[in-house]
Design a protein around this motif. Structure first.
Motif, PDB file in Angstrom:
ATOM      1  N   LYS A 183       0.841  -1.192   0.000  1.00 44.37           N
ATOM      2  CA  LYS A 183       0.000   0.000   0.000  1.00 44.37           C
ATOM      3  C   LYS A 183       0.882   1.250   0.000  1.00 44.37           C
ATOM      4  CE  LYS A 183      -3.663   2.516   2.384  1.00 44.37           C
ATOM      5  NZ  LYS A 183      -4.644   2.547   3.498  1.00 44.37           N
ATOM      6  N   THR A 197      -2.760  -1.353  -3.232  1.00 44.67           N
ATOM      7  CA  THR A 197      -3.540  -0.128  -3.030  1.00 44.67           C
ATOM      8  C   THR A 197      -2.644   1.075  -3.281  1.00 44.67           C
ATOM      9  OG1 THR A 197      -4.936  -1.184  -1.367  1.00 44.67           O
ATOM     10  CG2 THR A 197      -4.923   1.210  -1.400  1.00 44.67           C
ATOM     11  N   GLU A 230      -2.948   5.313  -3.381  1.00 48.52           N
ATOM     12  CA  GLU A 230      -3.781   6.472  -3.082  1.00 48.52           C
ATOM     13  C   GLU A 230      -2.952   7.734  -3.279  1.00 48.52           C
ATOM     14  OE1 GLU A 230      -6.560   8.148   0.623  1.00 48.52           O
ATOM     15  OE2 GLU A 230      -5.634   6.178   0.699  1.00 48.52           O
ATOM     16  N   ASN A 285      -5.356  -3.490  -6.981  1.00 53.49           N
ATOM     17  CA  ASN A 285      -6.818  -3.635  -7.060  1.00 53.49           C
ATOM     18  C   ASN A 285      -7.575  -2.409  -6.576  1.00 53.49           C
ATOM     19  OD1 ASN A 285      -6.867  -3.947  -4.151  1.00 53.49           O
ATOM     20  ND2 ASN A 285      -6.316  -6.097  -4.449  1.00 53.49           N
ATOM     21  N   HIS A 286      -6.935  -1.512  -5.833  1.00 49.54           N
ATOM     22  CA  HIS A 286      -7.578  -0.269  -5.383  1.00 49.54           C
ATOM     23  C   HIS A 286      -6.742   0.916  -5.862  1.00 49.54           C
ATOM     24  CE1 HIS A 286     -10.185  -2.629  -2.872  1.00 49.54           C
ATOM     25  NE2 HIS A 286     -10.733  -1.554  -2.332  1.00 49.54           N
ATOM     26  N   ILE A 298      -6.987   5.151  -5.884  1.00 53.76           N
ATOM     27  CA  ILE A 298      -7.712   6.332  -5.408  1.00 53.76           C
ATOM     28  C   ILE A 298      -6.927   7.567  -5.826  1.00 53.76           C
ATOM     29  CG2 ILE A 298      -8.542   7.576  -3.371  1.00 53.76           C
ATOM     30  CD1 ILE A 298      -7.900   3.907  -3.036  1.00 53.76           C
ATOM     31  N   TYR A 316     -11.393  -1.525  -7.967  1.00 53.80           N
ATOM     32  CA  TYR A 316     -11.973  -0.268  -7.491  1.00 53.80           C
ATOM     33  C   TYR A 316     -11.103   0.893  -7.962  1.00 53.80           C
ATOM     34  CZ  TYR A 316     -14.638  -3.184  -4.258  1.00 53.80           C
ATOM     35  OH  TYR A 316     -15.471  -4.133  -3.714  1.00 53.80           O
ATOM     36  N   CYS A 317     -11.751   1.885  -8.564  1.00 54.34           N
ATOM     37  CA  CYS A 317     -11.041   3.102  -8.957  1.00 54.34           C
ATOM     38  C   CYS A 317     -11.904   4.301  -8.591  1.00 54.34           C
ATOM     39  CB  CYS A 317     -10.739   3.101 -10.457  1.00 54.34           C
ATOM     40  SG  CYS A 317      -9.834   4.586 -10.995  1.00 54.34           S
ATOM     41  N   ASN A 318     -11.346   5.220  -7.824  1.00 50.26           N
ATOM     42  CA  ASN A 318     -12.078   6.405  -7.383  1.00 50.26           C
ATOM     43  C   ASN A 318     -11.312   7.649  -7.810  1.00 50.26           C
ATOM     44  OD1 ASN A 318     -14.237   5.202  -5.421  1.00 50.26           O
ATOM     45  ND2 ASN A 318     -12.328   4.108  -5.033  1.00 50.26           N
ATOM     46  N   LEU A 323     -13.666   3.297   1.018  1.00 45.82           N
ATOM     47  CA  LEU A 323     -13.312   2.455  -0.117  1.00 45.82           C
ATOM     48  C   LEU A 323     -11.825   2.138  -0.150  1.00 45.82           C
ATOM     49  CD1 LEU A 323     -15.492   4.101  -2.883  1.00 45.82           C
ATOM     50  CD2 LEU A 323     -15.859   1.910  -1.770  1.00 45.82           C
ATOM     51  N   THR A 324     -11.040   2.811   0.684  1.00 45.02           N
ATOM     52  CA  THR A 324      -9.614   2.528   0.733  1.00 45.02           C
ATOM     53  C   THR A 324      -9.366   1.425   1.742  1.00 45.02           C
ATOM     54  OG1 THR A 324      -9.197   4.150   2.459  1.00 45.02           O
ATOM     55  CG2 THR A 324      -9.082   4.913   0.196  1.00 45.02           C
TER      56      THR A 324
END
Length: 935
Positions: A788, A811, A813, A849-850, A852, A878-880, A933-934
């Motif tokens: 992460k 992850t 972000e 997979n995540h 942000i 997941y993409c934000n 979502l994180t």
């Protein structure tokens, strides 16, 4: 438990004799003889302790003798610890000389000599007394009875196991999808009294199960694991005849031949052995059975299920409230008039609640109450702690005692120590291990990895079903757990007269006897803030957890001052208060008198602004927890004296603006939650980043504040961050008061980050406030274990760092990167936009997979200049993307993504129109859920 404390004292005595021989310590005249005599006495006592402790569970005389022995051993432990503390103090004073120290040492040695002589007389008496009770080493140990199980069960009286029965039955009747060949093994795991055998009996006697197998065999294995007896029992079940073979080889050969062309079900009930060399030959002989043959195992230990390579493990749980009531009612209300049942129902339901779904407890109390007619008799059962009832000692505790006696002696007292917590208490694993360590349960050598020993002890207790209701972190590591109420009662039974929980103002206090009290949890509610007057022996306690529930701060300060003067044997102290009250505003200077203290927990004492300098006299301190002491502004200057400190836990100390330089001397530190670099002008006595140089044992998480105060790359390089191989989570905060950027600041941050060299096993990284323009490929490339990454408010960065080749990154972000305008090949980790040398099979961001992306206000383009057909973010789910108003489009791999489950686009109008045009579904998510979502 006496055996463990005796072993500790004996180890220390032998160590002192060795040090005196090597002239590392100088004994007072006459003490050498006393030490040798003590050692001889303890060795003689140790030889008979196993017999004494087993007898102490039943015989009052033996129990009293053990209490005397434990008390004397604790006293001796205190004296030896006082001596070791003096030696520690001498080491510290070599760096910080103290006037008159040698004179004090001479007086101290004489005082210790007198104490040793007094204790020796007591131990002499105790050693002679053991002969009066005929305690010896030759006596056969009487184990709690092990009831042999059979396959027979009255199905009509079994309640509340339909769900488990149907699940297990399905596993027995159908083949697993597992690739494992041979006879499949299914295990039922749970604590004693949970109903494992009953569940096995239910499926064993089920009609469909009977018709599915040619042969069914039931063997009660128990302990020890007798391979010959078990093999004979299997042959009897297969052939309906008694075997005349006596050699294991012949028996196994006969089994191997008998199961050929036979589809069988073998139940091995109550398995204890962890030795796979005993199990493997037996399994190999059975592996010749027809396809679909099954072995069903019941055990209390998940390790055994793993050792036997079970394809399914069923962790049996407590009965539901309805099931518990039905089981209890069937026994307690049997043949009782309806009118009488109605009168007793309410109190009966309360009693059932105390059993917490444990079938054996429900059966025991239900059978007991069947013959009690009056409400007063039922009320007695409700009002009593279960472990105080003689009926439960006979009916419920023997199965638990079997599991307890199977534990090594050191782990036994780790278990019984848990009685200091209230029922249903959620125990934090790390805190529990630190408390065990404070009591010396994990060993006495400072340079050992005591925390790893504690992890092993915890795991063993968990795998033996003494712990339950586990909470885990995102790495599937246990962080918290509870004890079943009945298991807690059992721990209290073992620790009675040592562990107490009480509150002031209780009518029960007058009945308490604290003569042998060692661990105490108290809640103080009255305005006097004082202990009850009958606590005459309270000075002997080793653990104190005390909580205040009133608002007189001055009284609390006086109370603490008095406590610290009296409780000089304390090893562990936890100060607590009602959340948000800020009752404790000062830690009195008398805390320095607690010379044995190893654990000090001041979690969330929000009224404290500073700590006394005398705290630094606690040379034995191992754990100092001051997390969320949010008003704490500074630490004592003498922190470097705490040379045995292993855990400095200070999350949430928001007002802490600097830390003393002496922390660099704490080379045994395993935990340093938060580090503040500089922050006090040019004061050379505050912590600089290069003070981290020798702290190579740091593990877990480290947050570094004040990275903006780092002078240059040389200071960063000297921190030797790459040598911290146990550090897994790192947060770097480049704190700048002004948001204004400058070329000088950018160049310095780049130089600092480049020189820092991250730890090799880093799994999580947070980088906040960094003012550099770039993050180099060479800095990011070594982060092969990173899972992460969070980049926040890196306002000058013009390029995303090269992350595409990080193999485990899951992850990512990125927030507040104002300087970012374009994302291209550099993000994938391709240098100079040259992809020609790369293999066409290369995958970028293979595990991500995540994703942000928030508040990237000037970001316009995201595209790659590559010709080969690379795979990019194949696992993205997941993409934000929030507040990226200028971003025009997403790269082509988003159009081709098959794994993407949720795409959230907010405050990014241009991108939203692009997504609509390309028929990409956008998930509408409320703003309050963005953070959720994180990972």
């Amino acid at each position: 438990m006496a055996g463990a404390i005796v072993s500790d004292v004996l180890e220390q005595l032998i160590s002192i004799i060795a040090m005196e021989t090597n002239q590392q310590v100088r004994l007072v005249v006459g003490v050498k003889k006393e030490i040798k005599k003590l050692t001889s006495n303890f060795q003689a006592i140790q030889a008979v302790l196993l017999d004494a402790e087993r007898r102490g569970l039943k015989e009052m005389a033996a129990r009293d003798w053990l209490d005397k022995l434990k008390s004397a051993s604790y006293d001796m432990d205190d004296v030896l610890d006082e001596w070791n503390t003096a030696i520690l103090k001498k080491k510290v004073c070599l760096f910080l000389p103290s006037p008159g120290f040698c004179f004090k040492q001479v007086g101290l040695r004489r005082d210790i000599a007198l104490k040793i002589k007094r204790i020796n007389k007591n131990i002499d008496s105790i050693a002679r007394e053991k002969d009066m009770f005929n305690i010896d080493t030759s006596r056969s140990i009487e184990e709690p009875p092990r009831i042999k199980s059979t396959s027979f069960v009255d199905v009509s009286v079994v309640i509340g196991r339909d769900k488990e029965k149907n699940y297990l039955k399905n596993k027995l009747l159908h083949e697993s999808n597992e690739d494992k060949k041979g006879v499949h093994i299914i295990s039922i795991v749970g604590m004693g009294g949970m109903g494992k055998t009953t569940l096995a009996q239910l499926v064993y006697n089920d009609g469909e199960v009977k018709s599915n197998f040619d042969k069914r065999i039931w063997v009660c294995v128990s302990d020890p694991f007798d391979e010959v007896r078990i093999a004979k029992a299997i042959i009897e079940g297969l052939t309906d005849s008694v075997s005349n073979f006596t050699e294991l080889e012949s028996l196994l050969k006969h089994i191997h031949e008998s199961v050929t062309k036979t589809k069988f079900l073998l139940v091995l009930d109550d398995v204890w052995t962890k030795e796979d060399n005993k199990w493997e030959p037996l399994y190999n002989s059975l592996n010749n059975g027809l396809h679909g043959s099954k072995i069903l195992v019941t055990t209390r230990k998940s390790t055994i299920a793993g050792m036997m390579e079970s394809i399914d493990i069923i962790n049996i749980e407590e009965l539901s409230k309805d099931g518990s009531w039905l089981l209890f009612k069937r026994l307690a209300f049997f043949d009782r008039p309806q009118q009488e049942c109605e009168k007793l129902e309410n109190i009966g339901r309360e009693i059932v609640g105390k059993c917490k779904g444990l079938p054996l407890a429900l059966k025991t109390v239900g059978s007991l109450l069947r013959f009690k007619k009056t409400r007063e008799q039922w009320q007695r059962i409700l009002d009593n702690e279960i472990w105080k009832l003689e009926e439960f000692e006979k009916g419920l505790f023997p199965p638990l005692l079997l599991s307890y006696n199977d534990l090594p002696s050191m782990i036994k007292r780790c278990f019984s120590y848990c009685a200091v917590f209230p029922k249903d208490y959620e125990m934090a694993k790390d805190e529990l291990i630190q408390l065990w360590m404070a009591q010396g349960y994990l060993g006495l050598k400072q340079n050992q990895e005591l925390e790893i020993v504690g992890e092993e002890y915890f795991d063993m207790l968990a795998m033996c079903s003494f712990f339950q209701d586990f909470k885990k972190d995102d790495g599937d590591n246990i962080i918290k757990c509870k004890m079943h109420d009945i298991v807690h009662d059992f721990a209290q039974f073992l620790a009675k007269n040592e562990c107490f929980m009480m509150g002031t103002g209780s009518d029960e206090e007058s009945s308490y006897s604290f003569e042998n009290a060692r661990h105490l949890k108290m809640t103080l509610e009255d305005e006097q803030a004082s202990f009850p007057t009958n606590l005459c022996s309270i000075f002997k306690i080793r653990s104190l957890i005390v909580r205040w529930k009133y608002n007189d701060s001055s009284s609390i300060s006086n109370c603490l001052s008095n406590l610290f003067k009296q409780l000089t044997s304390l090893r562990a102290l936890k100060l607590d208060e009602v959340f948000g009250e800020n009752l404790i505003t000062k830690i009195p200077s008398e805390i320095g008198k607690l010379v044995h203290l190893r654990y000090l927990n001041m979690f969330s004492l929000r009224g404290i602004k500073e700590l006394p300098e005398t705290l630094c006299e606690l040379y034995n301190l191992q754990t100092l927890n001051m997390s969320f002491c949010s008003k704490l502004e500074k630490l004592p200057d003498g922190m470097g004296k705490l040379i045995n400190l292993r855990h400095l836990i200070n999350n949430g100390t928001f007002a802490l603006s600097c830390m003393p330089k002496g922390i660099e001397r704490l080379v045994f530190l395993r935990t340093l939650s938060k580090l503040v670099v500089g922050g006090d002008g040019h004061n050379s006595q505050v912590f600089s980043l290069d003070c981290l140089k020798k702290l190579d044992y740091l593990r877990g998480s480290l947050e570094i504040r004040g990275m903006g105060n780092v002078i240059d790359g040389a200071e960063a390089k000297n921190a030797n961050l790459w040598s911290k191989k146990y550090l897994l989570h790192l947060k770097l905060y480049f704190d700048y008061k002004s948001e204004a950027s400058s070329t000088e600041v950018s160049a310095k941050d780049e130089a600092v980050l480049e020189a820092l060299h991250p730890p090799p096993n880093l799994e999580k990284l947070v980088l906040m406030g960094y003012r550099g323009i770039t993050m180099s490929f060479d800095w990011m490339a070594p982060l092969t274990q990173l899972r992460k990454l969070t980049l926040e408010d890196c306002i000058n960065c013009e390029h995303l760092p090269p992350l595409g080749k990080l193999p485990l990154l899951q992850t990512l972000e990125i927030r507040g990167m104002r300087g970012l305008k374009r994302v291209g090949n550099e993000f994938l980790g391709i240098k100079n936009n040259d992809s020609s040398s790369s293999s066409s099979s290369l995958t970028f961001f293979p595990k991500l997979n995540h994703l942000i992306l928030h508040k990237l206000e000037n970001w316009e383009d995201w595209e790659y200049e590559i010709t080969e057909d690379f795979a990019i973010m194949p696992c993205l789910s997941y993409c934000n993307i929030v507040n990226c108003p200028k971003l025009k489009a997403l790269p082509n791999h988003f159009l081709q993504a098959t794994s993407l489950e949720r795409l959230n686009i907010v405050s990014s109008p241009v991108l939203k129109q692009w997504a609509i045009y390309h028929h990409i579904p956008i998930t509408s998510i409320p703003r309050r859920l963005f953070r959720q979502l994180t990972i």
